[in-house]
Motif scaffolding. Structure first.
Motif, PDB file in Angstrom:
ATOM      1  N   ARG A  19      -0.836  52.039  14.273  1.00 51.86           N
ATOM      2  CA  ARG A  19      -1.443  53.204  14.935  1.00 51.86           C
ATOM      3  C   ARG A  19      -2.438  53.895  14.013  1.00 51.86           C
ATOM      4  N   TYR A  20      -2.055  54.062  12.763  1.00 54.96           N
ATOM      5  CA  TYR A  20      -2.948  54.704  11.803  1.00 54.96           C
ATOM      6  C   TYR A  20      -4.191  53.859  11.572  1.00 54.96           C
ATOM      7  N   PHE A  21      -4.007  52.553  11.452  1.00 54.31           N
ATOM      8  CA  PHE A  21      -5.153  51.678  11.229  1.00 54.31           C
ATOM      9  C   PHE A  21      -6.090  51.716  12.441  1.00 54.31           C
ATOM     10  N   GLY A  22      -5.536  51.697  13.645  1.00 54.12           N
ATOM     11  CA  GLY A  22      -6.348  51.785  14.858  1.00 54.12           C
ATOM     12  C   GLY A  22      -7.104  53.097  14.945  1.00 54.12           C
ATOM     13  N   ALA A  23      -6.441  54.187  14.608  1.00 52.81           N
ATOM     14  CA  ALA A  23      -7.097  55.499  14.631  1.00 52.81           C
ATOM     15  C   ALA A  23      -8.229  55.546  13.613  1.00 52.81           C
ATOM     16  N   ILE A  48      -2.256  53.589   4.796  1.00 50.50           N
ATOM     17  CA  ILE A  48      -3.195  52.461   4.885  1.00 50.50           C
ATOM     18  C   ILE A  48      -3.074  51.599   3.628  1.00 50.50           C
ATOM     19  N   ARG A  49      -2.934  52.226   2.482  1.00 50.46           N
ATOM     20  CA  ARG A  49      -2.721  51.450   1.246  1.00 50.46           C
ATOM     21  C   ARG A  49      -1.416  50.663   1.328  1.00 50.46           C
ATOM     22  N   ARG A  50      -0.398  51.261   1.880  1.00 49.08           N
ATOM     23  CA  ARG A  50       0.891  50.566   2.054  1.00 49.08           C
ATOM     24  C   ARG A  50       0.709  49.360   2.965  1.00 49.08           C
ATOM     25  N   LEU A  51      -0.022  49.530   4.051  1.00 47.91           N
ATOM     26  CA  LEU A  51      -0.295  48.414   4.960  1.00 47.91           C
ATOM     27  C   LEU A  51      -1.029  47.304   4.222  1.00 47.91           C
ATOM     28  N   ILE A  54       1.385  45.407   2.158  1.00 51.72           N
ATOM     29  CA  ILE A  54       2.243  44.550   2.978  1.00 51.72           C
ATOM     30  C   ILE A  54       1.522  43.264   3.366  1.00 51.72           C
ATOM     31  N   VAL A  55       0.278  43.374   3.808  1.00 49.78           N
ATOM     32  CA  VAL A  55      -0.453  42.179   4.250  1.00 49.78           C
ATOM     33  C   VAL A  55      -1.070  41.421   3.084  1.00 49.78           C
ATOM     34  N   GLY A  56      -1.109  42.066   1.918  1.00 52.53           N
ATOM     35  CA  GLY A  56      -1.562  41.382   0.722  1.00 52.53           C
ATOM     36  C   GLY A  56      -3.064  41.258   0.555  1.00 52.53           C
ATOM     37  N   THR A  57      -3.810  42.124   1.219  1.00 54.49           N
ATOM     38  CA  THR A  57      -5.265  42.106   1.081  1.00 54.49           C
ATOM     39  C   THR A  57      -5.837  43.478   1.406  1.00 54.49           C
ATOM     40  N   GLN A  58      -7.005  43.733   0.887  1.00 54.18           N
ATOM     41  CA  GLN A  58      -7.703  44.979   1.192  1.00 54.18           C
ATOM     42  C   GLN A  58      -8.262  44.875   2.606  1.00 54.18           C
TER      43      GLN A  58
END
Length: 68
Positions: A19-23, A48-51, A54-58
């Motif tokens: 949700r945060y990334f979409g916003a 967003i940094r935590r995400l 988790i996904v392992g990339t910027q």
């Protein structure tokens, strides 16, 4: 810094991350996205940094812009 397993924080994408990334994608700036989500800008930035961890990339290219 403690590893995630030790700190008790699971390495899993949660719905609020998406949700945060979409916003952020819709708003275009961290400030506007945080305002739309009714959260503090530093909180949004941390999530967003935590995400990204988790996904392992910027996921975003950050740049500082001077306010005028």
């Amino acid at each position: 810094m403690l590893p995630d397993a030790v700190a008790g924080a699971p390495l899993a994408i949660e719905l609020h991350h998406l949700r945060y990334f979409g916003a952020l994608a819709d708003a275009g700036t961290f400030t506007h996205a945080a305002e739309q989500m009714f959260i503090a800008q530093p909180t949004l930035s941390q999530q967003i940094r935590r995400l990204e961890e988790i996904v392992g990339t910027q996921l975003l290219q950050r740049r500082r812009e001077a306010c005028s």
